[in-house]
Design a protein around this motif. Structure first.
Motif, short mmCIF file in Angstrom:
data_model
loop_
_atom_site.label_atom_id
_atom_site.label_comp_id
_atom_site.label_asym_id
_atom_site.label_seq_id
_atom_site.Cartn_x
_atom_site.Cartn_y
_atom_site.Cartn_z
N LEU A 76 14.30 60.27 15.63
CA LEU A 76 15.72 60.57 15.52
C LEU A 76 16.21 60.27 14.11
CD1 LEU A 76 16.78 58.91 18.87
CD2 LEU A 76 15.99 61.23 18.51
N PHE A 77 15.41 60.64 13.13
CA PHE A 77 15.71 60.34 11.74
C PHE A 77 15.94 61.61 10.93
CE2 PHE A 77 12.83 56.96 12.96
CZ PHE A 77 13.59 55.86 12.63
N LEU A 78 16.74 61.46 9.94
CA LEU A 78 16.89 62.47 8.90
C LEU A 78 16.35 61.84 7.64
CD1 LEU A 78 18.06 65.15 7.82
CD2 LEU A 78 20.20 63.93 7.48
N PHE A 79 15.44 62.51 6.97
CA PHE A 79 14.74 61.90 5.85
C PHE A 79 14.90 62.76 4.60
CE2 PHE A 79 11.45 59.51 3.89
CZ PHE A 79 10.72 60.39 3.14
N LEU A 80 15.22 62.12 3.50
CA LEU A 80 15.28 62.78 2.20
C LEU A 80 14.47 61.97 1.20
CD1 LEU A 80 19.09 63.54 1.91
CD2 LEU A 80 17.28 65.19 2.30
N ALA A 114 10.47 57.37 -7.72
CA ALA A 114 11.14 58.07 -6.62
C ALA A 114 12.30 57.25 -6.06
CB ALA A 114 10.14 58.37 -5.50
N LEU A 115 13.20 57.95 -5.44
CA LEU A 115 14.31 57.36 -4.70
C LEU A 115 14.22 57.89 -3.28
CD1 LEU A 115 17.13 55.94 -4.45
CD2 LEU A 115 18.10 58.14 -5.15
N TRP A 116 14.13 57.00 -2.31
CA TRP A 116 14.04 57.40 -0.92
C TRP A 116 15.38 57.14 -0.26
CZ3 TRP A 116 9.87 54.96 -3.21
CH2 TRP A 116 8.66 55.63 -3.16
N GLU A 117 15.91 58.15 0.42
CA GLU A 117 17.14 58.02 1.18
C GLU A 117 16.93 58.67 2.54
OE1 GLU A 117 20.22 59.94 -1.01
OE2 GLU A 117 20.35 58.35 -2.51
N PHE A 118 17.37 58.03 3.59
CA PHE A 118 17.29 58.64 4.91
C PHE A 118 18.37 58.05 5.79
CE2 PHE A 118 14.40 55.04 4.93
CZ PHE A 118 14.68 54.40 6.13
N SER A 119 18.74 58.82 6.78
CA SER A 119 19.66 58.37 7.81
C SER A 119 18.88 58.33 9.11
CB SER A 119 20.83 59.34 7.97
OG SER A 119 21.57 59.41 6.78
#
Length: 149
Positions: free
Chosen positions: A9-13, A73-78
Motif C-alpha cells: 500500500l505504498f507509493l514510491f518515488l 539519490a533522494l528517496w521519497e515515498f508515501s
C-alpha cells in the motif's frame, strides 16, 4: 506472520540528479514503464496507489524494479496501511538491493514501517543478518490506519 516487502500500500518515488526514476502509478499499470516484478498477482493499482490485494496468509509479498539511481539519490515515498503494524505485520521499502527477489537473502538497505516497537527505522541487510542503522521514534505508527504523505 504476514510481511509486506518493498511495497505494501505504498507509493514510491526515487529521484537523483543525474539519473531519475519515479513511478506515481498514474498509468494504472505497474507491469510496464517501469517494469515491476515479484508477486505481481498480489498487487493492484487503485486511484493511482499501489495496493496489496492478498489473502491474509503468513507470507512475504514484494515488488521490485531496476534502477541505476543510487549515488547522490533522494528517496521519497508515501505509504498507507489500513491495519495497525506489528512485529508480524509490517512493511519494508528496499532502497537498494543486490537482487530483485526480496523474499530471501538480500544485500541492501531498507526502511521498515512497523515492527515490535511501531517505528519507522533504517536497516542494513547482509544476507540473513539484519542490522538497525537508524532507530526511529517508538510508537509513531501505533495507529489503526497509518497514512504518511
Amino acid at each position: 506472520m504476514k510481511t509486506f516487502s518493498l511495497f505494501a500500500l505504498f507509493l514510491f518515488l526515487l529521484m537523483q540528479n543525474f539519473a531519475q526514476f519515479s513511478d506515481d502509478f498514474s498509468d494504472g499499470d505497474f507491469t510496464i514503464n517501469p517494469i515491476w516484478s515479484g508477486n505481481v498477482s498480489d498487487y493492484q493499482i487503485v486511484s493511482n496507489e499501489l495496493n496489496l490485494n492478498s489473502s491474509p496468509v503468513s507470507s512475504t509479498k514484494y515488488l521490485s524494479t531496476s534502477s541505476q539511481a543510487i549515488n547522490g539519490a533522494l528517496w521519497e515515498f508515501s505509504f498507507k496501511m489500513t491495519v495497525n503494524p506489528s512485529s508480524s505485520n509490517f512493511g519494508r521499502v528496499y532502497l537498494v538491493s543486490n537482487t530483485p527477489n526480496l523474499s530471501g537473502n538480500v544485500n541492501g538497505y531498507f526502511v521498515m514501517i512497523g515492527g515490535s516497537t511501531d517505528e519507522i527505522s533504517l536497516y542494513k541487510q547482509s544476507g540473513s543478518i539484519i542490522t538497525k542503522i537508524i532507530d526511529g521514534r517508538d510508537n509513531v505508527v501505533n495507529l489503526s490506519i497509518v497514512n504518511s504523505k
